[in-house]
Design a protein around this motif. Structure first.
Motif, PDB file in Angstrom:
ATOM      1  N   GLU A 115      63.178  46.044  68.997  1.00 39.10           N
ATOM      2  CA  GLU A 115      64.363  46.584  68.336  1.00 39.10           C
ATOM      3  C   GLU A 115      64.341  46.434  66.815  1.00 39.10           C
ATOM      4  O   GLU A 115      65.008  47.194  66.106  1.00 39.10           O
ATOM      5  CB  GLU A 115      65.623  45.929  68.907  1.00 39.10           C
ATOM      6  N   ARG A 172      69.496  51.687  69.322  1.00 39.06           N
ATOM      7  CA  ARG A 172      68.776  51.958  70.569  1.00 39.06           C
ATOM      8  C   ARG A 172      67.912  53.204  70.469  1.00 39.06           C
ATOM      9  O   ARG A 172      66.841  53.278  71.057  1.00 39.06           O
ATOM     10  CB  ARG A 172      69.752  52.127  71.740  1.00 39.06           C
ATOM     11  N   GLU A 199      64.672  52.242  68.795  1.00 39.13           N
ATOM     12  CA  GLU A 199      63.849  51.428  69.707  1.00 39.13           C
ATOM     13  C   GLU A 199      63.203  52.307  70.774  1.00 39.13           C
ATOM     14  O   GLU A 199      62.017  52.155  71.097  1.00 39.13           O
ATOM     15  CB  GLU A 199      64.705  50.346  70.361  1.00 39.13           C
TER      16      GLU A 199
END
Length: 326
Positions: A226, A67, A70
């Protein structure tokens, strides 16, 4: 007593905003194959509503991603002009929200996974397919050095093919539960024939209509960054034209593979090495199989509810791609 997600979200946003937020309509949407998606509106003191989406790591899925990376990619893309969602907040280690999570702006529009071969008129579907091709060229045209993406993502230089092959073979070996001789044959072929990359670009790595929002017939957002990384633009092209995904991107008799490649060449101003593209088509089919291996492992480890596994169709397609391209 374990806090609910609603309570966790209130605490997290209170810390970020410096005041207690008003969160309304928190709802889980869809069943993503790699992320939990929760939509909600953040209401300010004046009654204004900001539509947001919380993307939270699941227990398991088709592929594991980060995460924090991303979030950094989305932040770097804000001045690029690409229709990428605006990232708002990050809980990188899940300290607040229980699992690594990011919150981003919820963009308007609808997703139609099969829009290119759906019920719209042929002329409209062809125009959308051309626009998707142009959007892919726009991704590859991003000045990744100027946006700071080079500080977030590694540049593989001219060895992008071997770098991605090694990456996905590592995933395979970590998650593999049974012998897959077809996949082993593919790895050997791919390693022997890996091309040298002519240039490095931002690669989306999961470009498809299922990751594009449309509003009034126009692209309003390109989602799911992602898997984004620096690499060879032919990786995205190979993913688009691989035989397992052709109905998502191509229209028989109206928008064939050669039409897409020709249009990409025209709008990007770059040549497409057909031999190298063939390699990336095989790689994309291999990558699809590896994702399904990971999905099966997550299911058996009770981290996923769906028992993905490489089907005979996928494995036959992989071998056929090698035979056709050799």
């Amino acid at each position: 007593m374990t806090s609910t997600l609603d309570e966790q979200l209130h605490e997290f946003l209170s810390a970020k905003l410096g005041s207690a937020p008003k969160i309304v309509d928190l709802t889980r949407v869809g069943i993503g194959r790699s992320r939990e998606n929760w939509v909600f509106d953040l209401v300010d003191a004046a009654g204004g509503r900001e539509p947001l989406i919380l993307r939270r790591d699941p227990e398991g899925g088709l592929v594991d991603t980060d995460r924090g990376t991303e979030f950094a990619v989305l932040r770097a893309l804000e001045p690029s002009g690409l229709p990428a969602p605006r990232a708002r907040w990050l809980d990188a280690d899940g300290q607040w929200l229980g699992k690594p999570s990011l919150i981003m702006r919820r963009e308007p529009g609808e997703c139609d996974y099969r829009v290119v071969n759906g019920e719209r008129l042929l002329a409209e579907r062809t125009a959308l397919a051309r626009r998707f091709c142009e959007l892919l060229a726009e991704v590859h045209a991003v000045d990744w050095r100027a946006t700071g993406l080079g500080e977030v993502l590694d540049d593989p230089g001219d060895q992008a093919a071997l770098a991605e092959l090694t990456r996905w073979e590592t995933v395979l070996r970590q998650d593999q539960l049974e012998a897959l001789p077809e996949v082993d044959v593919a790895i050997g072929w791919l390693r022997e024939h890996a091309p040298v990359s002519a240039r490095t670009v931002l690669v989306h790595a999961d470009f498809k209509p299922g990751n594009i929002l449309l509003q009034d017939g126009r692209v309003s957002a390109l989602l799911d960054w992602e898997l984004a990384h620096l690499g060879d633009p032919l990786e995205d092209l190979g993913w688009v034209v691989q035989p397992l995904r052709h109905r998502e991107h191509l229209i028989e008799g109206a928008w064939e593979r050669d039409d897409l490649i020709r249009h990409y060449r025209d709008v990007s101003g770059t040549e497409v090495d057909e031999a190298a593209l063939r390699w990336w088509v095989v790689f994309s089919t291999f990558k699809t199989a590896v994702m399904q291996v990971s999905g099966l492992r997550a299911f058996l480890d009770e981290r996923s509810d769906e028992p993905y596994r490489p089907t005979r169709r996928v494995l036959r397609t992989l071998l056929a791609a090698i035979t056709e391209r050799s």
